[in-house]
Design an enzyme around this catalytic site. Structure first.
Site, PDB file in Angstrom:
ATOM      1  N   HIS A 245       0.846  -1.198   0.000  1.00 50.26           N
ATOM      2  CA  HIS A 245       0.000   0.000   0.000  1.00 50.26           C
ATOM      3  C   HIS A 245       0.876   1.240   0.000  1.00 50.26           C
ATOM      4  O   HIS A 245       1.743   1.404   0.857  1.00 50.26           O
ATOM      5  CB  HIS A 245      -0.891  -0.001   1.249  1.00 50.26           C
ATOM      6  CG  HIS A 245      -1.959   1.040   1.229  1.00 50.26           C
ATOM      7  ND1 HIS A 245      -3.202   0.815   0.672  1.00 50.26           N
ATOM      8  CD2 HIS A 245      -1.987   2.307   1.690  1.00 50.26           C
ATOM      9  CE1 HIS A 245      -3.946   1.908   0.802  1.00 50.26           C
ATOM     10  NE2 HIS A 245      -3.220   2.830   1.415  1.00 50.26           N
ATOM     11  N   ASP A 246       0.648   2.106  -0.968  1.00 50.56           N
ATOM     12  CA  ASP A 246       1.383   3.366  -1.029  1.00 50.56           C
ATOM     13  C   ASP A 246       0.560   4.462  -0.360  1.00 50.56           C
ATOM     14  O   ASP A 246      -0.626   4.642  -0.664  1.00 50.56           O
ATOM     15  CB  ASP A 246       1.695   3.731  -2.478  1.00 50.56           C
ATOM     16  CG  ASP A 246       2.708   2.782  -3.091  1.00 50.56           C
ATOM     17  OD1 ASP A 246       3.548   2.251  -2.346  1.00 50.56           O
ATOM     18  OD2 ASP A 246       2.663   2.560  -4.317  1.00 50.56           O
ATOM     19  N   GLU A 290       3.474   9.493  -0.799  1.00 53.27           N
ATOM     20  CA  GLU A 290       2.235  10.270  -0.894  1.00 53.27           C
ATOM     21  C   GLU A 290       2.002  10.821  -2.298  1.00 53.27           C
ATOM     22  O   GLU A 290       2.920  11.341  -2.931  1.00 53.27           O
ATOM     23  CB  GLU A 290       2.280  11.427   0.108  1.00 53.27           C
ATOM     24  CG  GLU A 290       1.055  12.306   0.124  1.00 53.27           C
ATOM     25  CD  GLU A 290      -0.195  11.594   0.608  1.00 53.27           C
ATOM     26  OE1 GLU A 290      -1.169  11.537  -0.166  1.00 53.27           O
ATOM     27  OE2 GLU A 290      -0.192  11.091   1.752  1.00 53.27           O
ATOM     28  N   ASP A 330       3.167   9.153 -12.649  1.00 53.13           N
ATOM     29  CA  ASP A 330       3.473   8.391 -11.442  1.00 53.13           C
ATOM     30  C   ASP A 330       4.981   8.370 -11.249  1.00 53.13           C
ATOM     31  O   ASP A 330       5.719   8.170 -12.214  1.00 53.13           O
ATOM     32  CB  ASP A 330       2.941   6.956 -11.597  1.00 53.13           C
ATOM     33  CG  ASP A 330       2.891   6.190 -10.293  1.00 53.13           C
ATOM     34  OD1 ASP A 330       3.873   6.221  -9.538  1.00 53.13           O
ATOM     35  OD2 ASP A 330       1.865   5.541 -10.032  1.00 53.13           O
ATOM     36  N   ARG A 332       6.381   6.553  -8.423  1.00 52.84           N
ATOM     37  CA  ARG A 332       6.673   5.600  -7.349  1.00 52.84           C
ATOM     38  C   ARG A 332       7.657   4.512  -7.770  1.00 52.84           C
ATOM     39  O   ARG A 332       8.269   3.880  -6.934  1.00 52.84           O
ATOM     40  CB  ARG A 332       5.374   4.971  -6.845  1.00 52.84           C
ATOM     41  CG  ARG A 332       4.607   5.896  -5.928  1.00 52.84           C
ATOM     42  CD  ARG A 332       3.261   5.334  -5.577  1.00 52.84           C
ATOM     43  NE  ARG A 332       2.381   5.298  -6.740  1.00 52.84           N
ATOM     44  CZ  ARG A 332       1.131   4.873  -6.688  1.00 52.84           C
ATOM     45  NH1 ARG A 332       0.637   4.430  -5.556  1.00 52.84           N
ATOM     46  NH2 ARG A 332       0.383   4.883  -7.764  1.00 52.84           N
TER      47      ARG A 332
END
Length: 417
Positions: A245-246, A290, A330, A332
């Site tokens: 889970h980010d 976040e 994105d 991440r």
């Protein structure tokens, strides 16, 4: 009231952009034992001993600097690690001695007091980058699951009040720069230059000290929550359920309904409990990334743009609005995400609580098998998050439901949940 430390005598600034006096302990990343690998030393009390770029505590290092400047922390303070040993044993696993498997954390980060005791006894300030403890967690959604009969309290893992007994581990990032570069298919020099330039020259050693191969970046780390017996990590027969889970502070903490983050997190914990009660092991990996690692300011700007665009919020423009504001969809980069599974010795995940194509692809690319993908139940999707979910499914997310054919995902990096 905070105790004030007498201000130290003015001293010369010690630059670390070039090798200092004394012999630094080498780091041989991926060595077969901690003695051969050597410790990661990024503390400032003895600059000559440093063998890594950056400093401990990630993004919190600035608060430490403020504490020293304000006189509330002695700059020479060395942590007393008495009774701080991990509450559970993790590793070592064969993956720890493969330099290509783990490049973004120190596999020995929780065991420094044990495996580097001799160096610490010599006065070298070697600090943990991983800590493991015991705790309980509780979310209202778990009480709802008990009331609905989906979960049954057992008095050990799960109580009638919804308390879940967990082991949790906090992990600070430790990057092995050659391995990071290899993972992204770029040269180490290109990686170093980009890190140097995009942090406004904050770490000159990135371009002047090619002999230093380890970097402690000023970013958030991750927290792991285990439900069940960690001894199962050593047993290939153990069924493992996992949710990666980010972070989404607005949803995870405050219940914002524009996304599915908190519902999916709660569902992942529910599946973890269920699997642990059946004799397996449940795992939640919570990453501090976040707003898809774009930051919360950018995230809120995108929310405004989505709501105010002509025609209102829509799945067809979901990706485009982010890219218009941030320049990318994105950041991440799930390529680094599998490292934590290598640290845990996990080669197979039986129940993967995620619909993300990027996370799934990153895992399988690192040789980790996923047997079952578990989507979020439709009943848990908030009405205002429907746009997000439709856009993600159209972009290639795993789904058990038919995908709308009138949506097209833009080119570029797909979003992850």
């Amino acid at each position: 009231m905070t105790k004030k430390i007498d201000a130290p005598q003015q001293r010369h600034i010690v630059l670390t952009s070039h090798p200092g006096p004394g012999k630094q302990l080498p780091i041989r990343w991926g060595a077969a034992s901690p003695a051969e690998r050597g410790p990661v030393i990024a503390t400032l009390t003895k600059a000559a001993a440093r063998n890594a770029i950056g400093t401990h505590s990630g993004s919190y290092a600035i608060y430490r600097a403020l504490a020293v400047a304000a006189g509330s922390l002695d700059r020479e303070h060395v942590p007393d690690l008495t009774n701080t040993a991990p509450a559970e044993t993790i590793g070592p696993f064969p993956q720890w001695s493969d330099p290509a498997k783990i490049v973004s954390l120190d596999p020995y980060g929780h065991r420094v007091s044990e495996v580097f005791a001799d160096q610490r006894a010599q006065g070298i300030d070697i600090r943990p980058t991983i800590a493991i403890t015991k705790a309980h967690i509780n979310m209202p959604e778990l009480k709802d699951a008990i009331a609905a009969g989906r979960l049954t309290p057992d008095g050990t893992l799960l109580t009638a009040s919804g308390d879940v007994r967990v082991t949790k581990a906090a992990i600070d990032p430790v990057w092995y720069l050659p391995g990071i570069a290899q993972r992204f298919g770029i040269t180490e020099s290109r990686l170093r230059r980009s890190l140097f330039e995009q942090t406004a020259g904050m770490f000159p050693e990135l371009v002047t000290r090619n002999d230093l191969k380890v970097f402690l970046p000023p970013i958030g780390g991750m927290t792991l929550y285990f439900v069940g017996d960690l001894a199962g990590l050593n047993n290939p027969a153990t069924r493992i359920a996992c949710r990666v889970h980010d972070e989404c502070n607005g949803s995870d903490v405050f219940g914002s309904d524009i996304c599915t983050c908190r519902p999916y997190l709660a569902h992942g914990i529910e599946v973890a409990i269920e699997t642990a009660q059946q004799g397996g092991l449940g795992l939640i990996v919570y990453n501090r990334k976040e707003g898809r690692a774009l930051g919360e300011v950018t995230k809120f700007l995108v929310y405004n743009a989505r709501k105010r665009q002509e025609g209102g919020d829509s799945a067809a423009a979901y990706f485009t609005r982010t890219e218009c504001v941030a320049g990318v969809q994105d950041m991440r980069f799930q390529e680094l995400m599998p490292d934590v599974f290598h640290w845990l010795g996990i080669t197979r995940i039986d129940r993967w609580v995620s619909m993300s194509n990027m996370k799934h692809g990153a895992l399988t690319a690192q040789g980790i098998q996923v047997l079952e993908q578990v989507p979020i139940p439709e009943a848990l999707i908030p009405a205002d998050a429907r746009v997000e979910m439709d856009a993600k499914k159209a972009a290639g997310y795993f789904s058990l439901e038919p995908i709308a054919t009138d949506l097209t995902a833009p080119k570029g990096r797909a979003l992850t949940d």
